[in-house]
Design an enzyme around this catalytic site. Structure first.
Site, PDB file in Angstrom:
ATOM      1  N   ASP A 876     -11.382   7.459  -0.693  1.00 56.67           N
ATOM      2  CA  ASP A 876     -11.577   6.507  -1.657  1.00 56.67           C
ATOM      3  C   ASP A 876     -10.542   5.554  -2.200  1.00 56.67           C
ATOM      4  OD1 ASP A 876     -13.939   5.287  -3.725  1.00 56.67           O
ATOM      5  OD2 ASP A 876     -11.916   5.510  -4.752  1.00 56.67           O
ATOM      6  N   ASN A 884     -10.166  -6.389  -6.461  1.00 55.25           N
ATOM      7  CA  ASN A 884     -11.004  -7.489  -6.351  1.00 55.25           C
ATOM      8  C   ASN A 884     -10.765  -8.458  -7.486  1.00 55.25           C
ATOM      9  OD1 ASN A 884     -12.264  -6.816  -3.897  1.00 55.25           O
ATOM     10  ND2 ASN A 884     -13.402  -5.262  -4.917  1.00 55.25           N
ATOM     11  N   HIS A 889     -12.527 -11.022  -4.025  1.00 57.14           N
ATOM     12  CA  HIS A 889     -12.976 -10.334  -2.929  1.00 57.14           C
ATOM     13  C   HIS A 889     -12.733 -10.619  -1.317  1.00 57.14           C
ATOM     14  CE1 HIS A 889     -15.916  -8.404  -5.806  1.00 57.14           C
ATOM     15  NE2 HIS A 889     -16.152  -9.672  -6.343  1.00 57.14           N
ATOM     16  N   ASP A 893     -11.626  -7.582   0.974  1.00 57.22           N
ATOM     17  CA  ASP A 893     -12.316  -7.279   2.409  1.00 57.22           C
ATOM     18  C   ASP A 893     -11.064  -7.120   3.293  1.00 57.22           C
ATOM     19  OD1 ASP A 893     -14.685  -7.506   1.270  1.00 57.22           O
ATOM     20  OD2 ASP A 893     -15.123  -9.582   1.968  1.00 57.22           O
ATOM     21  N   GLU A 919     -16.038   1.307  -1.191  1.00 57.12           N
ATOM     22  CA  GLU A 919     -14.593   1.382  -0.755  1.00 57.12           C
ATOM     23  C   GLU A 919     -14.327   3.050  -0.346  1.00 57.12           C
ATOM     24  OE1 GLU A 919     -14.718   1.892  -5.185  1.00 57.12           O
ATOM     25  OE2 GLU A 919     -15.529   0.639  -3.700  1.00 57.12           O
TER      26      GLU A 919
END
Length: 1014
Positions: A876, A884, A889, A893, A919
């Protein structure tokens, strides 16, 4: 003067001329001569019967061996067909296919079924790496060494501990095994090795075995000649056999008193001995008086069988002449003694009347002796009767006039002869009793009318009304001066039923496998039941889609008016004999009506039964594999009767086969309906149509039939060039615009004859053309298949074909309409959709579905290999929400893609990564324990922490990950249990400060390392 009466010479007795001892000797000599003749006849008959029994058992034993091996070779042909029908068969697909076959249960003797790829020497390393990547890290081809070609055992199912000993062995390296591989490669047929020691036995010299191999060719290459087959060879499928397991039970009860030895080749040497049913000192007790040496050929390899008898084989038969001799000697002694006593008494009476009282006493003593001898004779006869009653066969002795002399207990039990039947006084009554139990009395009556003469015998098979099958033998014999007949009856119901059931089951399965119409399959089931029980008439009635009406499935022997009276009628409206079928369907249970006359409440309801001359009816529900009612199997008799156990078992099995056929037909119908609905979307699109003339092909097939070729399928397999010639006889009469566009042609190409069958079936699809030809020539009006074709520009494409014989042209095949659909793009799109369905679009890693499938497969592997290991990591991104929120975002990505790339750089080929959440990522490490997984996780954590990412806006981003890890075990309830443990460790790592690794091993502190974020 007194006169003396003169006595005539002819009035004097024989004792007047000869003494008592001479007379007794003459009587004894005459009786012994008759005894010798009877003993000689019995001895010759016994020896002939022993020899005939021995020859029959040898033939039966050879037939069982050949049939068993042919069955096993057919199993290999099925695996060969699996590989031939696919460009690649995975290990799991082969395991699933063989799991359905249940080889270890249905085919004793096969140690497994494997796959041998043909590898050049340069491809050995790549092959070993590929197999190791499949979960076998210790895999290596042995014996080691560089060779021009290799044929290692790559797949071997079931992968038991003994089969693991053979896993990876290079069969090409051993001369005996390589000879079989080369023979199969060059002939295209099954080949068998000579005598070998199986690798599964650890090279033990105490057990012997052999291999049977079949070649697998590349379907895209021709393999008509030896050179073509060598060039097209792709691999072999094979099966190892252990001789002891293979021969277990092959001879049945008839081989218990036989010593069977099997030699490899024609030489009977110790080195060639492959199997001995009685090894060691037991074999030395076998007799050479009855010896049979036979040669058989299996899969192109010769075996020599030597069969000898063991002591006691001919005991019961050779005891009969001794019994005859003993009885004759005793009777001869008794008669000679009686003659001597009578002659001596008469002599004494004539010598002195004064000694009459003494002679009277002597006569009384002689009578007592005669009575004792008679009792001894009676005891001998009782012993003979006891032996006769203890035989397993029913025995009856009569003469040509029908007078019955004797019968044993087995005969009376077999034919259920009542004690009240006085068959000795009235032989015709016994004949009528036997005749009343037969479905067809012609074989029994024919044997009575035409009995064999001399040493010949007659064999017939009798079918009883209760379902039993009896084997009848009639032999001629001499009883004194009278010609008699010996009848032998043996109950072969179980053997006959097993043979017929197996034949019917295979026939139905073959028809289902070849896609035969449902009506034809059901008719085959009905005819097989009627063949077993000739007095039975059967039909199969099916439920329609509404499940409220009956439709006729098959009734080949019942009158048409009787069948039409039930077809299409509602269940609630059916009465009488058809009401029995409706009752069986409503209740879901078997219904038996032994007498329709007695069961008819209203006389008019059974009018159909009277017209059809039916007097009893049995109804057996037909169910599918899930237990769903599909129809009913009806059995009718022209006489009132109740079913026996054999009838019920046969009807149950026939109903099961019918259920299989109906379900498969429904599945096929559903598939066709689905295709029709799919194609209805393109109703307004043009369809490629081809009008073809196959009349020249029909004429060529007729010429082959006149030349003696009746099995076209076998002929085409043996002569592939003939199929190419037949394909050249097909003429393209016309093609519409869609067809021309499909093959990149125009009307000029059509006019000048540039179009041919290659635009429907190219050279690689000629087997599909052969299947279509056999179907249309066999009477089918429609045939559908997938094929490949060649456009005029040379491009190879795939298509879907429907061949329809227009009505009125089935006999000539001069008007065949073919519709063609190019499915090349559809297949390509399906492959792309499969890729999209298993891959995460953002990171390019496997998605959660694909990762969970890989996890499930690894869990299944660990359940099979408990000694193996695997680990799972859950990752994680720390503070990903902050990324973010601060950068957007799009940058988030980019970070996800960056982490996915770092993961892929650190993985082995066998490792499986996956994105399982936003994630959250997971990694499956097969063959890795927790210690090795910790090293990998630490290396990955450092790589992520030390790497940085620069966005398009010049922003430098550094990320860290928290990792939780857990070991995977085959004892877990399911594959998700390890994910739960790894996820728990991941949350401990996050709660402990992030940028760290923790493992879930059940301890209180599972922290492996701590690295606080700077």
């Amino acid at each position: 003067m007194p006169t003396h009466a003169s006595t005539s010479w002819f009035a004097r007795s024989v004792s007047h001329w000869v003494g008592p001892r001479v007379l007794a000797a003459l009587v004894l000599a005459m009786c012994l001569g008759l005894t010798y003749g009877a003993w000689r006849n019995a001895h010759d008959a016994s020896e002939q019967q022993v020899q005939a029994d021995f020859d029959f058992r040898v033939r039966q034993l050879m037939g069982n061996i050949v049939v068993r091996m042919q069955t096993y070779i057919q199993v290999l042909h099925g695996v060969q067909g699996l590989y031939a029908s696919s460009q690649g068969v995975t290990r799991s697909e082969l395991h699933a296919y063989l799991a359905v076959q249940q080889v270890d249960r249905h085919f004793p003797g096969i140690q497994g079924i494997g796959y041998l790829p043909l590898l050049p020497g340069a491809g050995l390393a790549r092959h070993e790496a590929s197999v190791r990547a499949e979960g076998y890290p210790g895999y290596a081809v042995r014996p080691p060494g560089q060779r021009a070609w290799h044929a290692p055992i790559t797949y071997l199912e079931p992968l038991s501990e003994s089969n693991l000993l053979a896993f990876g062995y290079d069969i090409w390296s051993e001369p005996v095994r390589r000879a079989a591989l080369e023979q199969a490669r060059d002939t295209g047929q099954a080949a068998m090795t000579g005598k070998i020691h199986l690798l599964q036995d650890g090279g033990s010299a105490q057990t012997h075995g052999f291999l049977v191999v079949l070649p697998v060719y590349d379907n895209g290459l021709p393999h008509a000649s030896v050179e073509q087959r060598r060039a097209a060879l792709r691999a072999w499928v094979f099966a190892p056999f252990r001789m002891g397991d293979l021969m277990a039970g092959v001879g049945g009860e008839g081989a218990r008193q036989l010593d069977l030895e099997i030699y490899d080749g024609a030489q009977l040497t110790e080195a060639a001995l492959m199997y001995d049913s009685l090894p060691g000192t037991q074999s030395s007790a076998a007799s050479d008086s009855l010896l049979s040496q036979q040669a058989i050929s299996i899969a192109g390899h010769a075996w020599t069988l030597r069969v000898r008898t063991m002591p006691g084989f001919d005991g019961e038969l050779l005891a009969r002449p001794r019994l005859v001799a003993l009885t004759g000697v005793l009777a001869s002694v008794v008669l000679a003694l009686a003659a001597w006593l009578l002659a001596a008494g008469r002599t004494r009476a004539q010598a002195a009347l004064a000694r009459s009282s003494e002679l009277t006493g002597q006569l009384e003593q002689g009578q007592a002796s005669v009575l004792a001898m008679a009792e001894a004779a009676q005891r001998s006869q009782a012993m003979l009767r006891s032996i006769l009653d203890s035989t397993i066969d029913g025995i009856l002795v009569d003469n040509i006039d029908g007078h019955i002399f004797t019968s044993n207990r087995r005969f009376r039990d077999l034919w259920q002869v009542p004690d009240a039947l006085d068959w000795q006084a009235d032989g015709a009554a016994l004949v009528r009793h036997v005749q009343s139990q037969l479905e067809q009395a012609a074989p029994f009556l024919g044997a009575r009318a035409h009995a064999p003469h001399g040493h010949r015998e007659r064999r017939d098979v009798l079918h009883l009304r209760d379902g039993r099958v009896v084997e009848q033998y009639v032999r001629s014999m001499q009883l004194g001066n009278e010609q008699a007949r010996l009848w032998t009856f043996r109950d072969i119901s179980e053997r006959s039923q097993m043979e017929r059931r197996e034949h019917t089951r295979r026939q139905v399965l073959e028809m289902l496998a070849t896609g035969a119409p449902l009506e034809r399959v059901l008719e085959s089931v009905v005819l097989s039941v009627q063949a077993d029980h000739p007095a039975m008439l059967c039909s199969i009635l099916l439920l329609d889609e509404s499940r409220h009406r009956l439709v006729l499935g098959a009734a080949p022997s019942l009158p048409a008016f009787f069948n039409l009276s039930s077809h299409g009628h509602d269940l609630d409206t059916l009465q009488g004999v058809h009401g029995i079928a409706a009752q069986a369907l409503r209740d879901g249970q078997r219904v038996i009506v032994g007498d329709l006359h007695a069961a008819a409440n209203v006389q008019e309801t059974m009018e159909l039964a009277w017209r059809a001359q039916l007097q009893s009816c049995w109804a057996e529900p037909v169910r599918g594999g899930s237990g769903k009612l599909l129809g009913v199997l009806m059995a009718y008799h022209r006489q009132p009767t109740l079913p026996g156990a054999a009838h019920l078992a046969r009807l149950s099995e026939a109903a099961h086969l019918a259920g299989m056929a109906i379900e498969q037909a429904q599945v096929a119908l559903a598939l066709r309906a689905g295709e029709a609905r799919f194609r209805s979307l393109y109703d307004h699109a043009p369809v490629a149509l081809w009008e073809q003339d196959w009349s020249a092909v029909r004429a060529a097939l007729d010429a082959l039939e006149q030349a003696g070729v009746h099995d076209l399928g076998t002929y085409f397999q043996a002569n592939p060039d003939a199929l190419q010639q037949l394909a050249g006889l097909v003429r393209i009469i016309d093609a519409n615009g869609a067809a021309l566009a499909q093959v990149r042609a125009n009307e000029d190409d059509q006019r000048r004859g540039a179009l041919g069958l290659a635009q429907n079936f190219d050279d690689s699809a000629l087997p599909r053309f052969g299947d279509a030809l056999l179907a249309l020539a066999g009477g089918a009006h429609l045939y559908e298949c997938e094929s490949s074709f060649v456009r005029l520009d040379g491009a190879a494409r795939q298509n879907e074909l429907s061949l329809l014989v227009m009505p009125g042209h089935a006999d000539s095949l001069d008007f065949v309409m073919v519709s063609s659909l190019d499915i090349t793009e559809r297949k390509r799109m399906n492959a792309e959709l499969l890729q999209l369905a298993t891959t995460d679009f953002l990171t390019g890693l496997p998605n959660r579905r694909h990762f969970m499938a890989a996890l499930e497969n690894e869990h299944a592997r660990l359940q099979r290999e408990l000694a193996s290991c695997a680990s799972v990591l859950m990752l994680d991104i720390d503070h990903f929400k902050r990324v973010n929120d601060e950068y957007g975002h799009a940058v988030g990505d980019t970070v996800l893609r960056h982490l996915g790339a770092l993961m892929c750089q650190a993985l082995r080929k066998v490792d499986v990564p996956g994105r399982v959440g936003g994630e959250e990522f997971a990694i499956l490490l097969p063959g890795t324990d927790l210690a090795a997984a910790a090293v990998f996780a630490e290396r990955l954590r450092r790589r992520v922490a030390e790497s940085s990412l620069t966005t398009d806006g010049g922003i430098l981003i550094t990320i860290t990950v928290s990792i939780g890890m857990a070991a995977m075990a085959g004892t877990d309830a399911d594959s998700e249990a390890v994910l739960a443990r790894a996820d728990e460790a991941l949350y401990r790592a996050k709660r402990g400060g992030r940028n760290r690794i923790e493992q879930n091993d059940g301890a209180s502190d599972g922290v492996l390392s701590k690295f606080m974020a700077q």
